[in-house]
Each structure stands twice: as structure tokens, then as C-alpha cells.
Design an enzyme around this catalytic site. Structure first.
Site, mmCIF file in Angstrom:
data_model
loop_
_atom_site.group_PDB
_atom_site.id
_atom_site.type_symbol
_atom_site.label_atom_id
_atom_site.label_comp_id
_atom_site.label_asym_id
_atom_site.label_seq_id
_atom_site.Cartn_x
_atom_site.Cartn_y
_atom_site.Cartn_z
ATOM 1 N N GLN A 98 0.853 -1.195 0.000
ATOM 2 C CA GLN A 98 0.000 0.000 0.000
ATOM 3 C C GLN A 98 0.883 1.236 0.000
ATOM 4 O OE1 GLN A 98 -3.350 -0.768 3.155
ATOM 5 N NE2 GLN A 98 -1.624 -2.068 3.610
ATOM 6 N N HIS A 116 -1.411 1.615 -4.241
ATOM 7 C CA HIS A 116 -1.801 3.018 -4.044
ATOM 8 C C HIS A 116 -0.937 4.007 -4.832
ATOM 9 C CE1 HIS A 116 -3.964 1.882 -0.012
ATOM 10 N NE2 HIS A 116 -4.645 1.528 -1.077
ATOM 11 N N GLY A 190 3.140 -4.468 9.062
ATOM 12 C CA GLY A 190 3.004 -3.033 9.294
ATOM 13 C C GLY A 190 1.825 -2.351 8.642
HETATM 14 N N1 APR Z 1 7.060 -2.218 12.321
HETATM 15 C C1 APR Z 1 5.892 -2.801 11.953
HETATM 16 N N2 APR Z 1 4.707 -2.193 12.061
HETATM 17 C C2 APR Z 1 4.675 -0.935 12.554
HETATM 18 C C3 APR Z 1 5.843 -0.267 12.951
HETATM 19 C C4 APR Z 1 7.091 -0.958 12.826
HETATM 20 N N3 APR Z 1 8.268 -0.405 13.174
HETATM 21 N N4 APR Z 1 5.494 0.968 13.400
HETATM 22 C C5 APR Z 1 4.150 1.049 13.270
HETATM 23 N N5 APR Z 1 3.657 -0.106 12.774
HETATM 24 C C6 APR Z 1 2.252 -0.468 12.459
HETATM 25 C C7 APR Z 1 1.212 0.215 13.303
HETATM 26 O O1 APR Z 1 0.995 -0.480 14.527
HETATM 27 C C8 APR Z 1 -0.007 0.177 12.381
HETATM 28 O O2 APR Z 1 -0.752 -1.023 12.555
HETATM 29 O O3 APR Z 1 1.992 -0.046 11.150
HETATM 30 C C9 APR Z 1 0.610 0.196 10.974
HETATM 31 C C10 APR Z 1 0.454 1.521 10.241
HETATM 32 O O4 APR Z 1 -0.902 1.729 9.969
HETATM 33 P P1 APR Z 1 -1.405 2.959 9.073
HETATM 34 O O5 APR Z 1 -0.734 4.198 9.531
HETATM 35 O O6 APR Z 1 -2.879 2.921 9.080
HETATM 36 O O7 APR Z 1 -0.812 2.611 7.629
HETATM 37 P P2 APR Z 1 -1.420 1.667 6.497
HETATM 38 O O8 APR Z 1 -2.105 0.469 7.082
HETATM 39 O O9 APR Z 1 -0.345 1.422 5.520
HETATM 40 O O10 APR Z 1 -2.522 2.608 5.847
HETATM 41 C C11 APR Z 1 -3.235 2.185 4.726
HETATM 42 O O11 APR Z 1 -4.141 4.371 4.470
HETATM 43 O O12 APR Z 1 -3.986 6.699 4.453
HETATM 44 C C12 APR Z 1 -3.961 5.550 3.707
HETATM 45 O O13 APR Z 1 -3.204 5.409 1.539
HETATM 46 C C13 APR Z 1 -2.735 5.373 2.849
HETATM 47 O O14 APR Z 1 -1.745 3.296 2.091
HETATM 48 C C14 APR Z 1 -2.235 3.988 3.228
HETATM 49 C C15 APR Z 1 -3.484 3.319 3.800
#
Ligand code: APR
Ligand code: ZN
Length: 254
Positions: A98, A116, A190
Site C-alpha cells: 500500500q 496506491h 506493518g
Molecule cells: N514495524 C511494523 N509495524 C509498525 C511499525 C514498525 N516499526 N510501526 C508502526 N507499525 C504499524 C502500526 O501499529 C499500524 O498497525 O503499522 C501500521 C500503520 O498503519 P497505518 O498508519 O494505518 O498505515 P497503512 O495500514 O499502511 O494505511 C493504509 O491508508 O492513508 C492511507 O493510503 C494510505 O496506504 C495507506 C493506507
């Protein structure tokens, strides 16, 4: 737990990875929904929707240029590099991400699906013009421009990313769904698992009889369907996991 995960991966026939912002956190790229994440500082509806771009393209471009600057300084971390090595070993068949940060490609993964979009690609809002700023070598110059315009028709250029309320690139999504149907193991790294349709990927794997292994320091929307939850940061966990997979393959005893 990690031994079990390593065994599943070592014996897998069609392993895929599904990644989100958390895999790039250790590369210094902010996530969205964590404490201090981007959606705490910015309003989605002001910077990441087609309506936002129509009413204030300057503000939207400011947001994306800020992210471009962070991403161009970032390097793949141990988690990206471990995924690239798993692909070279012939185990990992595809990464579905993503993320728009390009770090899986920089790490060396070849079979990559970006659901994305990509921060370095821009496209015209009016004609079919598109440009990859890394390929054209225009990234630095582009960052200095005020409002970037199409060289063909002079309309505004926009980031080639998927905004809220927009459909995902259909060919990429269909390919990703097909890979998920085939996968017997899926590493989910993540992601909050809150944004659909991307977050269907692990559900499709599970519904087709595959195993879901999740790596995240916190429980996510995917955790309830994960067969194995490895609590921790992507870089730390992936490094250990890769070492254990290698040991497992070497000993043939696991
Ligand atoms: N290692 C692994 N996971 C981690 C770490 C780390 N060091 N730090 C944070 N995380 C986890 C968090 O606990 C959380 O569950 O990564 C996740 C990040 O979540 P989001 O910020 O929601 O990101 P994501 O899931 O990629 O979002 C999806 O939302 O805004 C849109 O288009 C954007 O592609 C993105 C989509
Ligand atoms: Zn144009």
C-alpha cells in the site's frame, strides 16, 4: 511462534507479502494512524481527495512534496531487505504494498504490486501525460516548481497516487487478488488493515486455505484472522525470521 512462522515460510509453495506504512517506519517515514502519524497533523479531506485537489491544489502539492522530500532521503531497512532476499531465494513470489515510497523496489524486489501508486510518478489531470521523476531525472527541479504543469497541454499535474474516494488501479488490484488466491502463506507487515479494498488481501488468502502471519508492534484489523502474530517492529522481527528460515532450510530438519 517465530519458529512456527519460519517453518511455514520455509515449506511454502507460494509465499506473498502484504505491506503497509509500518514497514517503512524504521526508515524514518511517518505512518498514518499511529500516535504522531500523518492523519493527526493533516486532514484527509484537505490533502488526499480529488475534491481537495480541485479546491486547493497548492496545499495538496505542499503535502506531497513534503512527503517526496522525506521519501527520497529514506533507505530500505532490514525488513525491506529481508523481503528482497526471500524473493532472491525463490521463496517470496510477490510483494503487494500500500506504500508509495518505492522502498521495496530500492531494496531489490522485482515482483512488486503498488496498490496506491508511487510518490515519484506524476500525471496530467487532463490528458494522458505521465512522468516518472526518477527516470526523467527531474525530481530536484520538480520540487522547486510552484504548481507543476503538463508539458503537453499545460493543465495541472497531480501525484499518481490513489486518493480517498478514488478507485485503485484495476489491473494491479486484479493481479493482487489473483496472487492472494494462490498464496499458501501471506506475511502481513506493518498495516492497520483498515483501508479497503487493499485490506481484503489477507482475507482472500485465508478464505482460500492459506496461512496469515502478521508482524506488527500492535494488534491491527488483520490480527483476528492471523494464524501467527509476531509482535514487534518489522526490522527486528524480519531479521530474526529470515535467519530462522535459512537455518530451517539448511538443516532440513524443521
Ligand atoms: N514495524 C511494523 N509495524 C509498525 C511499525 C514498525 N516499526 N510501526 C508502526 N507499525 C504499524 C502500526 O501499529 C499500524 O498497525 O503499522 C501500521 C500503520 O498503519 P497505518 O498508519 O494505518 O498505515 P497503512 O495500514 O499502511 O494505511 C493504509 O491508508 O492513508 C492511507 O493510503 C494510505 O496506504 C495507506 C493506507
Ligand atoms: Zn496534459
Amino acid at each position: 511462534m517465530i519458529e512456527e512462522a519460519a517453518k511455514l515460510i520455509a515449506h511454502s509453495h507460494f509465499l506473498i507479502a502484504f505491506t503497509g506504512a509500518g514497514i517503512s517506519a524504521e526508515s524514518g517515514i511517518p505512518t498514518f494512524r499511529d500516535k504522531g502519524g500523518l492523519w493527526e497533523k493533516y486532514k484527509v479531506e484537505e490533502v488526499a481527495t480529488p475534491e481537495a485537489f480541485r479546491s486547493n491544489p497548492r496545499l495538496v502539492w505542499e503535502f506531497y512534496k513534503m512527503r517526496m522530500k522525506i521519501m527520497k532521503e529514506a533507505k530500505p531497512n532490514r525488513a525491506h531487505l529481508a523481503l528482497a532476499e526471500l524473493e532472491r531465494m525463490g521463496l517470496l513470489k510477490a510483494v503487494i504494498t500500500q506504500n508509495i515510497d518505492n522502498l521495496h523496489r530500492e531494496a531489490g524486489n522485482k515482483n512488486l504490486i503498488e496498490l496506491h501508486g508511487n510518490i515519484y510518478r506524476v500525471k496530467c489531470i487532463n490528458c494522458d501525460y505521465s512522468e516518472d521523476l526518477l527516470e526523467s531525472g527531474r525530481l530536484e527541479e520538480f520540487l522547486e516548481e510552484d504548481l507543476p504543469k503538463c508539458p503537453k497541454c499545460d493543465s495541472l499535474l497531480r501525484p499518481d497516487v490513489v486518493w480517498f474516494g478514488e478507485p485503485l488501479p484495476q489491473d494491479a488490484l486484479q493481479k493482487a487478488f489473483k496472487l492472494a488466491e494462490r498464496a499458501d502463506v501471506c506475511l502481513v507487515i506493518g498495516t492497520s488493515g483498515r483501508v479497503f479494498p487493499a485490506a481484503y488481501i489477507p482475507y482472500i488468502v485465508r478464505d482460500n486455505g492459506g496461512y496469515v502471519i502478521e508482524i506488527n508492534p500492535k494488534e491491527s484489523g488483520i490480527t483476528p484472522i492471523a494464524d501467527i502474530f509476531l509482535k514487534g517492529r518489522a526490522g527486528d522481527v524480519m531479521e530474526h525470521l529470515l535467519a530462522k528460515v535459512k537455518r530451517c532450510l539448511k538443516d532440513k530438519g524443521c
